[in-house]
Scaffold this active site. Structure first.
Site, PDB file in Angstrom:
ATOM      1  N   PHE A  89       2.307   8.737   2.429  1.00 48.45           N
ATOM      2  CA  PHE A  89       1.973   8.867   1.004  1.00 48.45           C
ATOM      3  C   PHE A  89       0.827   9.845   0.756  1.00 48.45           C
ATOM      4  CE2 PHE A  89      -0.129   5.097   2.784  1.00 48.45           C
ATOM      5  CZ  PHE A  89      -1.465   5.391   2.549  1.00 48.45           C
ATOM      6  N   ARG A 117     -16.067  -3.686  -3.092  1.00 48.00           N
ATOM      7  CA  ARG A 117     -14.661  -3.827  -2.669  1.00 48.00           C
ATOM      8  C   ARG A 117     -14.071  -5.147  -3.167  1.00 48.00           C
ATOM      9  NH1 ARG A 117     -11.717   0.329  -0.110  1.00 48.00           N
ATOM     10  NH2 ARG A 117     -10.640  -1.287   1.072  1.00 48.00           N
ATOM     11  N   THR A 124      -5.942  -3.387  -1.930  1.00 48.04           N
ATOM     12  CA  THR A 124      -5.373  -2.061  -2.187  1.00 48.04           C
ATOM     13  C   THR A 124      -4.097  -2.145  -3.031  1.00 48.04           C
ATOM     14  OG1 THR A 124      -6.288  -1.278  -0.103  1.00 48.04           O
ATOM     15  CG2 THR A 124      -4.475   0.008  -1.041  1.00 48.04           C
ATOM     16  N   ARG A 169      -8.264  -4.486  -9.817  1.00 55.71           N
ATOM     17  CA  ARG A 169      -6.846  -4.157  -9.612  1.00 55.71           C
ATOM     18  C   ARG A 169      -5.943  -5.336  -9.946  1.00 55.71           C
ATOM     19  NH1 ARG A 169      -7.948  -1.185  -3.828  1.00 55.71           N
ATOM     20  NH2 ARG A 169      -8.239   0.965  -4.564  1.00 55.71           N
ATOM     21  N   HIS A 173     -11.156   3.722  -6.874  1.00 51.78           N
ATOM     22  CA  HIS A 173     -11.497   3.889  -5.456  1.00 51.78           C
ATOM     23  C   HIS A 173     -12.884   3.321  -5.201  1.00 51.78           C
ATOM     24  CE1 HIS A 173     -12.261   5.716  -1.540  1.00 51.78           C
ATOM     25  NE2 HIS A 173     -13.472   5.965  -2.010  1.00 51.78           N
ATOM     26  N   GLU A 224     -18.791   9.959   1.427  1.00 51.54           N
ATOM     27  CA  GLU A 224     -18.169  10.194   0.119  1.00 51.54           C
ATOM     28  C   GLU A 224     -19.215  10.575  -0.925  1.00 51.54           C
ATOM     29  OE1 GLU A 224     -14.354   7.260   1.030  1.00 51.54           O
ATOM     30  OE2 GLU A 224     -15.839   6.597  -0.441  1.00 51.54           O
TER      31      GLU A 224
HETATM   32  P1  DAT Z   1      -8.199   1.572  -0.728  1.00 49.40           P
HETATM   33  O1  DAT Z   1      -8.086   2.493  -1.916  1.00 49.40           O
HETATM   34  O2  DAT Z   1      -8.065   0.127  -1.120  1.00 49.40           O
HETATM   35  O3  DAT Z   1      -9.429   1.838   0.112  1.00 49.40           O
HETATM   36  P2  DAT Z   1      -6.689   2.944   1.375  1.00 49.40           P
HETATM   37  O4  DAT Z   1      -7.959   3.648   1.704  1.00 49.40           O
HETATM   38  O5  DAT Z   1      -5.944   2.285   2.484  1.00 49.40           O
HETATM   39  O6  DAT Z   1      -6.916   1.835   0.221  1.00 49.40           O
HETATM   40  O7  DAT Z   1      -5.678   3.946   0.673  1.00 49.40           O
HETATM   41  C1  DAT Z   1      -6.156   4.894  -0.274  1.00 49.40           C
HETATM   42  C2  DAT Z   1      -5.182   4.949  -1.430  1.00 49.40           C
HETATM   43  O8  DAT Z   1      -3.905   5.373  -0.967  1.00 49.40           O
HETATM   44  C3  DAT Z   1      -4.920   3.599  -2.107  1.00 49.40           C
HETATM   45  O9  DAT Z   1      -5.899   3.258  -3.061  1.00 49.40           O
HETATM   46  C4  DAT Z   1      -3.576   3.859  -2.744  1.00 49.40           C
HETATM   47  C5  DAT Z   1      -2.879   4.750  -1.730  1.00 49.40           C
HETATM   48  N1  DAT Z   1      -2.050   3.958  -0.818  1.00 49.40           N
HETATM   49  C6  DAT Z   1      -2.478   3.139   0.170  1.00 49.40           C
HETATM   50  N2  DAT Z   1      -1.453   2.551   0.796  1.00 49.40           N
HETATM   51  C7  DAT Z   1      -0.335   3.010   0.177  1.00 49.40           C
HETATM   52  C8  DAT Z   1       1.059   2.780   0.355  1.00 49.40           C
HETATM   53  N3  DAT Z   1       1.512   1.964   1.284  1.00 49.40           N
HETATM   54  N4  DAT Z   1       1.912   3.430  -0.480  1.00 49.40           N
HETATM   55  C9  DAT Z   1       1.452   4.255  -1.431  1.00 49.40           C
HETATM   56  N5  DAT Z   1       0.159   4.528  -1.658  1.00 49.40           N
HETATM   57  C10 DAT Z   1      -0.718   3.912  -0.857  1.00 49.40           C
HETATM   58 MG    MG Z   2      -9.938   3.448   1.298  1.00 58.10          MG
END
Ligand code: DAT
Ligand code: MG
Length: 151
Positions: free
Chosen positions: A59, A87, A93, A104, A117, A128
């Protein structure tokens, strides 16, 4: 007091849905302190830097396209435990799994449009904040109610 900092961003979906004040108010009412804020539309290259940990994920491209598709609110919040508690305020997520009461859980439905985020640890928070803000864009001040929030 000197507390930790975290990077929080309201993604283009949260901005377009008119959720800026709602999201900010949850951090503000908790007792965390806003020390940096701006609105900008990040480039796709910038989004790729922000999400560099996820380059191998299927993704990744869509995620970076989305983050750069419109204005984002970039913020730095300060407080005791703000990285991990931020968080918790945000929730899981995937909004299908986020608890009610979380940002969320209350305000989003699908993982690709999860509106916010937040940095996931001290190291990513530092990186970041450095990516999104210049040091002079962060303010140092004593909050009026700090003595009522902390012992
Ligand atoms: P978070 O934003 O909770 O830290 P992450 O760092 O694992 O989550 O992922 C960053 C972003 O990517 C998340 O907010 C939405 C997108 N994302 C994560 N997992 C996904 C998935 N399985 N399919 C589509 N988008 C996804
Ligand atoms: Mg993340």
């Amino acid at each position: 007091a000197e507390f930790e900092h975290t990077f929080i961003a309201i993604k283009p979906d949260g901005v377009q849905r008119g959720l800026i004040a709602e999201i900010i108010s949850r951090f503000e009412r908790k007792g965390f302190k806003l020390v940096g804020i701006k609105i900008l539309t990040p480039s796709k290259e910038f989004a790729q830097k922000h999400y560099h940990d996820l380059t191998e994920r299927p993704f990744f491209n869509g995620l970076c396209e989305f983050l750069s598709s419109g204005p984002v609110i970039a913020m730095v919040w300060e407080g005791q435990g703000v990285i991990s508690y931020g968080r918790k305020l945000i929730g899981a997520t995937d909004p299908q799994k986020s608890e009610p009461g979380t940002i969320r859980g209350d305000l989003a439905v699908v993982v690709g449009r999860n509106i916010i985020h937040g940095s996931d640890g001290p190291e990513t928070a530092k990186n970041e904040i450095n990516l999104w803000f210049k040091p002079e864009e962060l303010v140092n001040y004593t909050g009026n109610s700090e003595k009522w929030i902390y012992e």
